[in-house]
Design an enzyme around this catalytic site. Structure first.
Site, PDB file in Angstrom:
ATOM      1  CB  SER A 190       5.747  -1.600 -15.228  1.00 33.82           C
ATOM      2  OG  SER A 190       6.004  -2.969 -15.282  1.00 33.82           O
ATOM      3  CG  HIS A 223       4.793   2.853 -17.237  1.00 33.30           C
ATOM      4  ND1 HIS A 223       5.050   3.029 -15.902  1.00 33.30           N
ATOM      5  CD2 HIS A 223       4.084   1.701 -17.316  1.00 33.30           C
ATOM      6  CE1 HIS A 223       4.531   2.034 -15.214  1.00 33.30           C
ATOM      7  NE2 HIS A 223       3.929   1.215 -16.054  1.00 33.30           N
ATOM      8  CD  GLU A 271       6.620   6.494 -14.504  1.00 30.12           C
ATOM      9  OE1 GLU A 271       6.348   5.290 -14.718  1.00 30.12           O
ATOM     10  OE2 GLU A 271       7.040   6.881 -13.415  1.00 30.12           O
ATOM     11  CG  ASN A 306       5.492   0.297 -11.194  1.00 30.14           C
ATOM     12  OD1 ASN A 306       4.410   0.317 -10.610  1.00 30.14           O
ATOM     13  ND2 ASN A 306       5.595   0.027 -12.480  1.00 30.14           N
TER      14      ASN A 306
END
Ligand code: CAA
Length: 269
Positions: free
Chosen positions: A106, A127, A139, A177
């Site tokens: 992440s 991801h 992602e 993130n």
């Protein structure tokens, strides 16, 4: 997240080897897959026979060597650079030379993971979001050496898994993130400073911003240790104090209150 990834791959028709370090973790993963597929059986979107054949396509093992014939690996181990680089160099030795090695990290640098192997052109970030069977996004993160061919194979695989691949460059926290964690951290600061109760903070974001769950509940759901690890990657990697983790988050992690998985985080489970 590994079991969710195994589930969507098996459901798309692939033969899957699900590897973990302990048999009890594998059993827990298989139970989660069973429960998740059962939701669709109950809603008559999947027959019992189809559910059974999906489960039969998943072989579980504690042996890393069981991946010796894998054409595609998605690593989803703990969010720790040294653990991940060790796994990548082992996978590089074990898997066929043309296998793609993807990481579900992440926030950790894909370029660094690629450098732990002799095939950095075949190392890429893939991801997934939790709960994997429900969330549409993958992602896709290209490391400095990731080839176009690897990227195209990941895009096409994501589509076969029923997901939408959106790409970004290798930068701390990627896009998801880098945007999500500062919001969660700020919500924790508002709790820490007594601005509002946990219910109020989450309710404001749910009802006011139309988020499916509030940021504190989402942090519990992600895991507070994972949230802290991601914030530290942002803080170290971008060198900006705005990413410093809230002291309350650190205290909860020190106490072992890691969220849903330990029965206690900002809420009790
Ligand atoms: N497996 C299969 N299906 C599931 C599921 C699971 N584990 N969990 C939920 N579902 C399905 C339900 O069956 C239901 O399906 P239908 O609507 O088609 O009937 C649907 O999802 C909604 O579930 P519920 O009605 O039970 O509950 P809900 O409406 O509260 O939705 C949720 C649950 C989808 C998890 C929703 O709360 C949500 O979207 N939360 C935010 C999730 C999120 O932000 N994820 C990203 C986290 S960040 C991350 O993962 C990456 C990182 O790097 C930190």
């Amino acid at each position: 997240m590994g079991n969710g990834i195994a589930q969507v791959a098996a459901r798309a028709g692939y033969s899957v080897v699900m590897r973990d370090v302990k048999d009890e973790f594998l059993q827990r993963g298989l139970q989660a897959i069973d429960r998740s597929l059962q939701r669709d059986v109950d809603k008559e979107r999947l027959s019992t026979e189809e559910k059974q054949s999906i489960i039969e396509r998943i072989k579980s093992t504690t042996e890393l060597e069981a991946l010796s014939e894998a054409s595609f690996v998605v690593e989803a181990v703990t969010e720790n650079l040294s653990v991940k680089t060790e796994i990548f160099s082992a996978l590089d030795r074990i898997t066929p030379p043309d296998a793609i090695l993807a990481s579900n990290t992440s926030s950790i640098s894909i370029t660094r993971l690629g450098a732990a192997t002799e095939r950095p052109d075949k190392v890429i970030g893939m991801h997934f979001m939790n709960p994997v069977p429900v969330m549409k996004l993958v992602e896709v993160i290209r490391g400095l050496a990731t080839s176009n061919e690897t990227y195209e194979r990941v895009r096409s695989l994501s589509e076969k898994l029923g997901k939408t691949a959106l790409d970004c460059n290798d930068s701390p926290g990627f896009v998801s993130n880098r945007v999500l964690l500062p919001m969660i951290n700020e919500a924790i600061f508002t709790l820490h400073e007594g601005v509002a109760t946990r219910e109020s903070i989450d309710g404001i974001m749910k009802l006011g911003m139309n988020h499916p769950m509030g940021p504190l509940q989402l942090a519990d759901f992600i895991g507070l240790d994972v949230c802290l690890a991601i914030l530290n990657v942002l803080y170290d990697g971008l060198g900006d104090s705005k990413y410093r983790a809230c002291p309350l988050l650190k205290r909860y992690v020190d106490a072992g209150w890691l969220g849903k998985k330990t029965g206690r985080g900002f809420y009790e489970y």
